[in-house]
Scaffold this active site. Sequence first.
Site, PDB file in Angstrom:
ATOM      1  N   MET A 125       0.829  -1.204   0.000  1.00  0.00           N
ATOM      2  CA  MET A 125       0.000   0.000   0.000  1.00  0.00           C
ATOM      3  C   MET A 125       0.866   1.258   0.000  1.00  0.00           C
ATOM      4  O   MET A 125       0.702   2.144  -0.834  1.00  0.00           O
ATOM      5  CB  MET A 125      -0.903   0.005   1.249  1.00  0.00           C
ATOM      6  CG  MET A 125      -2.093  -0.935   1.181  1.00  0.00           C
ATOM      7  SD  MET A 125      -3.385  -0.409   0.021  1.00  0.00           S
ATOM      8  CE  MET A 125      -4.209   0.871   1.003  1.00  0.00           C
ATOM      9  N   ASP A 172      11.290   2.897   5.415  1.00  0.00           N
ATOM     10  CA  ASP A 172      10.815   1.531   5.619  1.00  0.00           C
ATOM     11  C   ASP A 172      11.963   0.742   6.222  1.00  0.00           C
ATOM     12  O   ASP A 172      13.137   1.069   5.998  1.00  0.00           O
ATOM     13  CB  ASP A 172      10.381   0.918   4.274  1.00  0.00           C
ATOM     14  CG  ASP A 172       9.553  -0.349   4.462  1.00  0.00           C
ATOM     15  OD1 ASP A 172       8.315  -0.258   4.466  1.00  0.00           O
ATOM     16  OD2 ASP A 172      10.166  -1.435   4.619  1.00  0.00           O
ATOM     17  N   ARG A 173      11.639  -0.307   6.958  1.00  0.00           N
ATOM     18  CA  ARG A 173      12.719  -1.127   7.519  1.00  0.00           C
ATOM     19  C   ARG A 173      13.508  -1.816   6.414  1.00  0.00           C
ATOM     20  O   ARG A 173      14.647  -2.191   6.588  1.00  0.00           O
ATOM     21  CB  ARG A 173      12.130  -2.182   8.464  1.00  0.00           C
ATOM     22  CG  ARG A 173      11.630  -1.572   9.770  1.00  0.00           C
ATOM     23  CD  ARG A 173      11.076  -2.659  10.660  1.00  0.00           C
ATOM     24  NE  ARG A 173      10.137  -3.503   9.916  1.00  0.00           N
ATOM     25  CZ  ARG A 173       9.514  -4.556  10.420  1.00  0.00           C
ATOM     26  NH1 ARG A 173       9.729  -4.916  11.682  1.00  0.00           N
ATOM     27  NH2 ARG A 173       8.664  -5.244   9.697  1.00  0.00           N
ATOM     28  N   ASN A 186      -4.461   0.399   9.450  1.00  0.00           N
ATOM     29  CA  ASN A 186      -5.764  -0.179   9.784  1.00  0.00           C
ATOM     30  C   ASN A 186      -6.013  -0.221  11.288  1.00  0.00           C
ATOM     31  O   ASN A 186      -6.564  -1.183  11.818  1.00  0.00           O
ATOM     32  CB  ASN A 186      -5.850  -1.590   9.205  1.00  0.00           C
ATOM     33  CG  ASN A 186      -5.933  -1.568   7.687  1.00  0.00           C
ATOM     34  OD1 ASN A 186      -6.636  -0.731   7.107  1.00  0.00           O
ATOM     35  ND2 ASN A 186      -5.209  -2.459   7.042  1.00  0.00           N
ATOM     36  N   SER A 194      -9.037   2.923   1.479  1.00  0.00           N
ATOM     37  CA  SER A 194      -9.541   1.804   0.698  1.00  0.00           C
ATOM     38  C   SER A 194      -9.040   1.919  -0.727  1.00  0.00           C
ATOM     39  O   SER A 194      -8.882   3.016  -1.241  1.00  0.00           O
ATOM     40  CB  SER A 194     -11.078   1.806   0.711  1.00  0.00           C
ATOM     41  OG  SER A 194     -11.590   0.756  -0.081  1.00  0.00           O
ATOM     42  N   LYS A 247     -14.030   3.607   8.102  1.00  0.00           N
ATOM     43  CA  LYS A 247     -13.396   2.573   7.265  1.00  0.00           C
ATOM     44  C   LYS A 247     -13.746   1.177   7.787  1.00  0.00           C
ATOM     45  O   LYS A 247     -13.955   0.238   7.012  1.00  0.00           O
ATOM     46  CB  LYS A 247     -11.885   2.780   7.260  1.00  0.00           C
ATOM     47  CG  LYS A 247     -11.081   1.696   6.554  1.00  0.00           C
ATOM     48  CD  LYS A 247     -11.461   1.528   5.097  1.00  0.00           C
ATOM     49  CE  LYS A 247     -10.408   0.771   4.310  1.00  0.00           C
ATOM     50  NZ  LYS A 247      -9.937  -0.463   4.906  1.00  0.00           N
ATOM     51  N   HIS A 293     -17.136   0.387   6.648  1.00  0.00           N
ATOM     52  CA  HIS A 293     -17.002   0.079   5.218  1.00  0.00           C
ATOM     53  C   HIS A 293     -16.600  -1.390   5.042  1.00  0.00           C
ATOM     54  O   HIS A 293     -17.189  -2.115   4.235  1.00  0.00           O
ATOM     55  CB  HIS A 293     -15.951   1.005   4.596  1.00  0.00           C
ATOM     56  CG  HIS A 293     -15.453   0.577   3.245  1.00  0.00           C
ATOM     57  ND1 HIS A 293     -14.503  -0.417   3.080  1.00  0.00           N
ATOM     58  CD2 HIS A 293     -15.776   0.999   2.002  1.00  0.00           C
ATOM     59  CE1 HIS A 293     -14.267  -0.590   1.799  1.00  0.00           C
ATOM     60  NE2 HIS A 293     -15.025   0.262   1.117  1.00  0.00           N
ATOM     61  N   GLU A 302     -18.546  -4.503   3.365  1.00  0.00           N
ATOM     62  CA  GLU A 302     -17.858  -5.281   2.328  1.00  0.00           C
ATOM     63  C   GLU A 302     -17.961  -6.783   2.606  1.00  0.00           C
ATOM     64  O   GLU A 302     -18.206  -7.570   1.679  1.00  0.00           O
ATOM     65  CB  GLU A 302     -16.395  -4.831   2.318  1.00  0.00           C
ATOM     66  CG  GLU A 302     -15.460  -5.566   1.411  1.00  0.00           C
ATOM     67  CD  GLU A 302     -14.011  -5.176   1.734  1.00  0.00           C
ATOM     68  OE1 GLU A 302     -13.705  -3.969   1.864  1.00  0.00           O
ATOM     69  OE2 GLU A 302     -13.175  -6.090   1.883  1.00  0.00           O
ATOM     70  N   TYR A 303     -17.775  -7.177   3.851  1.00  0.00           N
ATOM     71  CA  TYR A 303     -17.889  -8.597   4.203  1.00  0.00           C
ATOM     72  C   TYR A 303     -19.253  -9.140   3.779  1.00  0.00           C
ATOM     73  O   TYR A 303     -19.350 -10.234   3.204  1.00  0.00           O
ATOM     74  CB  TYR A 303     -17.746  -8.787   5.718  1.00  0.00           C
ATOM     75  CG  TYR A 303     -16.346  -8.916   6.232  1.00  0.00           C
ATOM     76  CD1 TYR A 303     -15.351  -8.030   5.854  1.00  0.00           C
ATOM     77  CD2 TYR A 303     -16.013  -9.910   7.140  1.00  0.00           C
ATOM     78  CE1 TYR A 303     -14.062  -8.141   6.366  1.00  0.00           C
ATOM     79  CE2 TYR A 303     -14.727 -10.022   7.657  1.00  0.00           C
ATOM     80  CZ  TYR A 303     -13.759  -9.140   7.260  1.00  0.00           C
ATOM     81  OH  TYR A 303     -12.499  -9.252   7.766  1.00  0.00           O
TER      82      TYR A 303
END
Lengths: 291, 291, 291, 291
Positions: free
Chosen positions: C11, C30-31, C86, C112, C164, C167, C171-172
């Site tokens: 992402m 970033d790692r 998230n 999303s 979210k 949302h 979606e599920y």
Amino acid sequence: MELGLVGLGKMGGNMRERIRRAGHTVVGYDRNPEVADVHSLEELVGKLSAPRVVWVMVPAGEPTQSTVDQLAELLEPGDVVVDGGNSRWTDDEKHAGELAAKGIGFVDCGVSGGVWGLENGYALMYGGDAEHVARVQPVFDALKPEGDFGSVHAGKAGAGHFAKMVHNGIEYAMMQAYAEGWELLEKADSVTDVREVFRSWQEGTVIRSWLLDLAVNALDEDEHLDGLRGYAQDSGEGRWTVEAAIDNAVPLPAITASLFARFASRQEDSPQMKMIAALRNQFGGHAVEKK
Amino acid sequence: MELGLVGLGKMGGNMRERIRRAGHTVVGYDRNPEVADVHSLEELVGKLSAPRVVWVMVPAGEPTQSTVDQLAELLEPGDVVVDGGNSRWTDDEKHAGELAAKGIGFVDCGVSGGVWGLENGYALMYGGDAEHVARVQPVFDALKPEGDFGSVHAGKAGAGHFAKMVHNGIEYAMMQAYAEGWELLEKADSVTDVREVFRSWQEGTVIRSWLLDLAVNALDEDEHLDGLRGYAQDSGEGRWTVEAAIDNAVPLPAITASLFARFASRQEDSPQMKMIAALRNQFGGHAVEKK
Amino acid sequence: MELGLVGLGKMGGNMRERIRRAGHTVVGYDRNPEVADVHSLEELVGKLSAPRVVWVMVPAGEPTQSTVDQLAELLEPGDVVVDGGNSRWTDDEKHAGELAAKGIGFVDCGVSGGVWGLENGYALMYGGDAEHVARVQPVFDALKPEGDFGSVHAGKAGAGHFAKMVHNGIEYAMMQAYAEGWELLEKADSVTDVREVFRSWQEGTVIRSWLLDLAVNALDEDEHLDGLRGYAQDSGEGRWTVEAAIDNAVPLPAITASLFARFASRQEDSPQMKMIAALRNQFGGHAVEKK
Amino acid sequence: MELGLVGLGKMGGNMRERIRRAGHTVVGYDRNPEVADVHSLEELVGKLSAPRVVWVMVPAGEPTQSTVDQLAELLEPGDVVVDGGNSRWTDDEKHAGELAAKGIGFVDCGVSGGVWGLENGYALMYGGDAEHVARVQPVFDALKPEGDFGSVHAGKAGAGHFAKMVHNGIEYAMMQAYAEGWELLEKADSVTDVREVFRSWQEGTVIRSWLLDLAVNALDEDEHLDGLRGYAQDSGEGRWTVEAAIDNAVPLPAITASLFARFASRQEDSPQMKMIAALRNQFGGHAVEKK
């Protein structure tokens, strides 16, 4: 033995009576002086010989937390606190740790039995270290029903309330099962006397149970339950059961359906069904009921 | 009294025995000559004195239909046919009409009791006209359990099977309730001995029941049920209960969830969850398990 | 504007690209040094001019918590932290408070879009004080889809992740809806080409949607999804949606059923259905499948 | 081509208009003379040149059956009847057989589109023999939406209505998904403007769809749907979908939950929740709400 008992409401008061009938000494404290034996937790602790056992029977959450906090200050190493209320099992783990830091033992105990417990005994599910449970055992033996069953040492601290919580989750779905069947029989026109069908099920069937007996009692008081509203509260245990299931990735469709049915029963009007009505109106020009 | 009994399988054979123990005469027919008293329906009818009562105890659907058809030819006005199998209530209405056209009475009877019925008695729910029911009453009295309960005249023809069907729907959801609770206790790490918790629930709790006793029996045979597959058939009654609910616009969330759980238990792999996996893969690049 | 971006996975990496295409400067950490622009959070903070905006795009829970903790030490009053991962909305309230104590602003943002976001834009739901949101607005405008929709300031801190989360709950249930319909069509023998039925639904129907388009894509790749296992993970959002519903006493039967279907899909064998099988065996002598 | 059209209600009237706009001749009959082109089925049949195609667009059940019966008498071998109403797929198999006995072809067609169909086209799912479908194809092409999708020959007679039925089942669960999410957002206090969150979802999200667009329309008309009652009818298709699932042992938890939510929405008070209240009162002395 001697027992301190904090909380003498509907449950606590009857439990004091049953323990006394078994020959034990109970010193009871309640904020209501009319039912209390002593007038403060300090006085209660002072009246008991060490090592003490104090059973807390107050509402879950803040009341139980503040009682445990006060007892942590008042009691001595070697004493044991029992939480017999409806606490969430995660609270037990916390309380056990807080009391252990002061050398005080902790046992949690889920209690089932309601208004029938005084005469029939209370089902007990308890958790904690074996040495602490052993200290409370005479009280457990006094409270439990006659017979081989009705009490269990379920595991470490928290296991008692966890087991009681699952018991209540099962109870939700069993009640829902009878309720769904009853509504279908009442609605369909095939069976002419639904109450007698329920009554007949009390022997020889797969679904005979104590709850079924209670259903027959209720129908004998009010055959079609005309005097009641279809409105049901839920206690914390049903919600916690579903949350524990989610934590453990266990599907609980029937228990969760039973919890949701109670939520819905308390709504004057259903917001989600307003949205369904609105959508139907948008795409199909379906008639909707305006208020 | 004299009874003709058609179908001497696991249920029918035990019922013959229980009726005979009560002092009645039973003439039994079965396609299996080893268990049969007579070798044909004709012979069975010939051995009974008019007016006759013939109890049909064969599988629902075609076997019951063809037996009823043959009896309609063989019997005489004034005789009574009892369908004690698991027929759908809508079939009863049809059979009652077909037999009434020949002057033959019809009673339907839902029977619960399984392998325990021979000793403990069978719960009976029957439907039909009062005069026809009265003819069968001595047999009902022989089959039913001791005590005040266990049998009911539920209404007109079809009402017996309807009541039994709803009984089974309730049974599905009660079994599901215990099963969900058991899985949650087994999965969570709080309770260390789930079997003993179940055992303790047999007294003093809200959820004590005969099914709970059976669950304890099962756990005593195999503590974690390791020897079983999580696979459950469903009989027609669960499906018909949901269909009757739909016909009557009655919501049955817990019973239906229990039925669907059985459907899912019989799938090697779930097609719908393949679609979920496929969709997740499409939009999120989520890892899916390829076969 | 300048943006610090922490977390350059699937992402985060695509988001950096989309923000840069809009003409902004992104310093990414970033790692994994292969994708990072800088080699530490310290370096990232040092490269940005005050007042800074740092977007955190790492997994929820501990990784996000520790990143927020470090940024709380490294940043200065007037800077703003955005949590675009998230996280559970309850974490946002905590993070907002911790950062506010140091004069640092906080905005949470639910994102999303999945693998399609780089080209089509990301739907954004964000929460926080208006002044902090305003600071991040150019980045939101770069990330969001073309057109009038796709981003919303949903409320105070936590509202973005809450929106979210809901949302994803929706979606599920939408995915479950298509999946159930697909399985029924595949199983019944009425429709001979299920894929073409799904394809036809993409125009003119009530159920046309982007998810339906994806379902058709998936069926075009593998008509009967034979290559997949019916196995689906669930992210935290589905679970949190049900927990939030329980907290608010809102019945969510379809969303919860969808979550439970995923739980069940991951079980080799169902413990609860073992109990059902065991009970059936106890009372009815029903055949069970032994392992 | 020439088409006879029986039933000129909300759907049929708009369909006549759309077919005429495509250049075809439509002879319409309705019991309401104000909208009809002819005054009887006889006159309708007489105005068409053989081989004829007659499209039936009347309510499912008796109205469709009696129309098919009359057309079976009036039409000639080689003619084709189309049932474009909402018949159950099992009726189609019956009608196809009855008409085939007279040499008349039969095609069933599920039609989706509602009030938007006249301008946007109708999604069509049809079933029947290829030769009969080919005869109706020009009308299908006139009715369907622009573009590549929107119509499908789903299989043999009955497959069209079966596919449409499943479409509606999916629709139930999708509507329920949005409705549940909306209620949770409205009830929780985190999101301050739920309508704007819904609006934002129209682009870039996984859950964007035509139904979502309609939800936004509805919220723009009445932000909190205060003017509606939470009351929803259900058409036959939702019920039949669940029945077809039961016939095929397919679990449909989300679709069935959606159907049951509609059932419950139409109850003034819930009988099953009265039983729950009664049981709680019996065992716990819980307060119940008397009427």
